[in-house]
Design a protein around this motif. Sequence first.
Motif, PDB file in Angstrom:
ATOM      1  N   ALA A  74       0.851  -1.194   0.000  1.00  0.00           N
ATOM      2  CA  ALA A  74       0.000   0.000   0.000  1.00  0.00           C
ATOM      3  C   ALA A  74       0.885   1.241   0.000  1.00  0.00           C
ATOM      4  CB  ALA A  74      -0.904   0.002   1.233  1.00  0.00           C
ATOM      5  N   PRO A  75       0.374   2.394  -0.443  1.00  0.00           N
ATOM      6  CA  PRO A  75       1.146   3.639  -0.320  1.00  0.00           C
ATOM      7  C   PRO A  75       1.460   3.915   1.150  1.00  0.00           C
ATOM      8  CG  PRO A  75      -0.787   3.941  -1.718  1.00  0.00           C
ATOM      9  CD  PRO A  75      -0.941   2.607  -1.070  1.00  0.00           C
ATOM     10  N   ILE A  76       2.548   4.639   1.409  1.00  0.00           N
ATOM     11  CA  ILE A  76       2.934   4.950   2.783  1.00  0.00           C
ATOM     12  C   ILE A  76       1.813   5.683   3.511  1.00  0.00           C
ATOM     13  CG2 ILE A  76       4.604   6.114   4.268  1.00  0.00           C
ATOM     14  CD1 ILE A  76       5.760   3.744   2.726  1.00  0.00           C
ATOM     15  N   THR A 295       9.430   3.648  10.583  1.00  0.00           N
ATOM     16  CA  THR A 295       9.037   2.657  11.592  1.00  0.00           C
ATOM     17  C   THR A 295       8.465   1.412  10.920  1.00  0.00           C
ATOM     18  OG1 THR A 295       6.978   3.921  11.875  1.00  0.00           O
ATOM     19  CG2 THR A 295       8.706   4.247  13.529  1.00  0.00           C
ATOM     20  N   TRP A 296       7.160   1.433  10.608  1.00  0.00           N
ATOM     21  CA  TRP A 296       6.543   0.244  10.017  1.00  0.00           C
ATOM     22  C   TRP A 296       6.479   0.307   8.495  1.00  0.00           C
ATOM     23  CZ3 TRP A 296       3.632   3.249  13.619  1.00  0.00           C
ATOM     24  CH2 TRP A 296       2.866   4.250  13.042  1.00  0.00           C
ATOM     25  N   SER A 297       6.942   1.379   7.882  1.00  0.00           N
ATOM     26  CA  SER A 297       6.884   1.595   6.430  1.00  0.00           C
ATOM     27  C   SER A 297       5.436   1.784   6.004  1.00  0.00           C
ATOM     28  CB  SER A 297       7.559   0.471   5.658  1.00  0.00           C
ATOM     29  OG  SER A 297       7.683   0.823   4.299  1.00  0.00           O
ATOM     30  N   ASN A 298       4.812   0.777   5.397  1.00  0.00           N
ATOM     31  CA  ASN A 298       3.410   0.937   5.001  1.00  0.00           C
ATOM     32  C   ASN A 298       2.529  -0.050   5.761  1.00  0.00           C
ATOM     33  OD1 ASN A 298       4.409  -1.278   3.703  1.00  0.00           O
ATOM     34  ND2 ASN A 298       4.047  -0.540   1.638  1.00  0.00           N
ATOM     35  N   CYS A 299       1.213   0.130   5.622  1.00  0.00           N
ATOM     36  CA  CYS A 299       0.263  -0.643   6.428  1.00  0.00           C
ATOM     37  C   CYS A 299      -0.424  -1.743   5.615  1.00  0.00           C
ATOM     38  CB  CYS A 299      -0.774   0.300   7.043  1.00  0.00           C
ATOM     39  SG  CYS A 299      -0.136   1.325   8.375  1.00  0.00           S
ATOM     40  N   ASN A 300      -1.278  -2.477   6.294  1.00  0.00           N
ATOM     41  CA  ASN A 300      -1.980  -3.656   5.802  1.00  0.00           C
ATOM     42  C   ASN A 300      -2.875  -3.346   4.597  1.00  0.00           C
ATOM     43  OD1 ASN A 300      -3.976  -5.735   5.564  1.00  0.00           O
ATOM     44  ND2 ASN A 300      -3.548  -6.381   7.653  1.00  0.00           N
ATOM     45  N   SER A 301      -2.531  -3.902   3.449  1.00  0.00           N
ATOM     46  CA  SER A 301      -3.326  -3.662   2.239  1.00  0.00           C
ATOM     47  C   SER A 301      -4.689  -4.336   2.297  1.00  0.00           C
ATOM     48  CB  SER A 301      -2.575  -4.161   1.003  1.00  0.00           C
ATOM     49  OG  SER A 301      -1.651  -3.213   0.547  1.00  0.00           O
TER      50      SER A 301
END
Length: 416
Positions: A74-76, A295-301
């Motif tokens: 996913a996008p940041i 930190t976590w880069s991107n999140c759950n798509s």
Amino acid sequence: MFSLAAPHAKGKSAEDNIFAANNRAIALAEKIGNDQVINGTVGSILDEDGNLVVLDVVKNAFKELTPKEICAYAPIQGYRKFLDDCIDQCFGESRPEGYIDACSTPGGTGVLHHVIHNYSEVGDEVLITDWHWGAYDSLIDDNNRKVRSFSFLTEDGHFNTSAFRDAVTDILSRQDNIVIILNGIANNPTGYCMSVDEWQAAVDVLKEATKGGDKNAILVPDVAYLDYSGEKQECRKFFKVFGGLPKNILVVCAYTLSKGFTMYGQRMGAMIGITSDKDVIKEFVDINQYSSRATWSNCNSAAQNAMIRICEDPEKIKELDADRAQYFRLIQERAAIFMKEAKEEGVKFVPYISGFFITIPVTNSQAVCDDLEKQHVFLVPLKKGIRLAVCSVSKAKMEGLAHKLALAIKVAGAKQ
């Protein structure tokens, strides 16, 4: 003990008494049967048979996802449709006036991390209520800030505006920025809900404290339990008080899919910024995207795309609202059983309006909980009381629980 940790990390450990008590309850239920155990620890909705509730519309949305929607990066900042849906779902008909934008986060916890990290300095005090989710302390401490609390409620059970004003004024006498985390809607652990007037009073305190323009306030309404706090549009009216504020007051709503969409383990949410200044909202997105990348880069798509699928279909929204209303009523019925019997038993509790939890103020909370566990009842001991998760205890098991609690308080020699 020999240590390789940096000075700021030494001595830290994650011992969560909530998950520990939950694990003991689960282990005992597997041994003697679920019907013999009352597990009032877990902050998730369980049905009357003790099964985790996942809304049907959410289950179906996940089934419809393509492999790409599940697995692609996913996008940041998050998918634009997802962010817009979060804003719409959060505010409903009460979208405040101003510049509004959002960044995806891993649940509400990610929101709190970023606000503490980006809007306070090392060594600053971060203001929270005395009745609060225990993870607030860790989030503040791990960012090398200091916890400062104020008395959330007055003796007659209302928002303590005076205590809030005193704390804000004191902190701003030493700091340029003040970050306030205010879980005022279906508060964890008490179930208290601030009225629109009480939210307005809190905002008025911040306007007065920062009126010179050389001090800034960042208010974080933690709205994790919003969708189980009342009628859909009525419980959202307080959002309007965040519109048209001075540019040195930023509001950041901590919105999560964990409860309202029953996506607890998917760890998906959004930080929603509200400001009267276009430069502040641009900075909000820029600095929080940067921190996400660091930190976590991107999140759950998958979770984002599941929400998008639900929100693009008006019929699915109707189903979502109906299911939420059903479980809101169920939780209210469970709470009503406990409160009625508690009054009969002389057991005091913090004023409850809605949400997942009720809190019983009591001394020696650990001793009381230890005695309850001998009766196969598992609750969560707090510094000033005991938390009961009405979201997870069936109506049948709720009956008689206040009596057991009253006896345990006497055995432990505790006082209310």
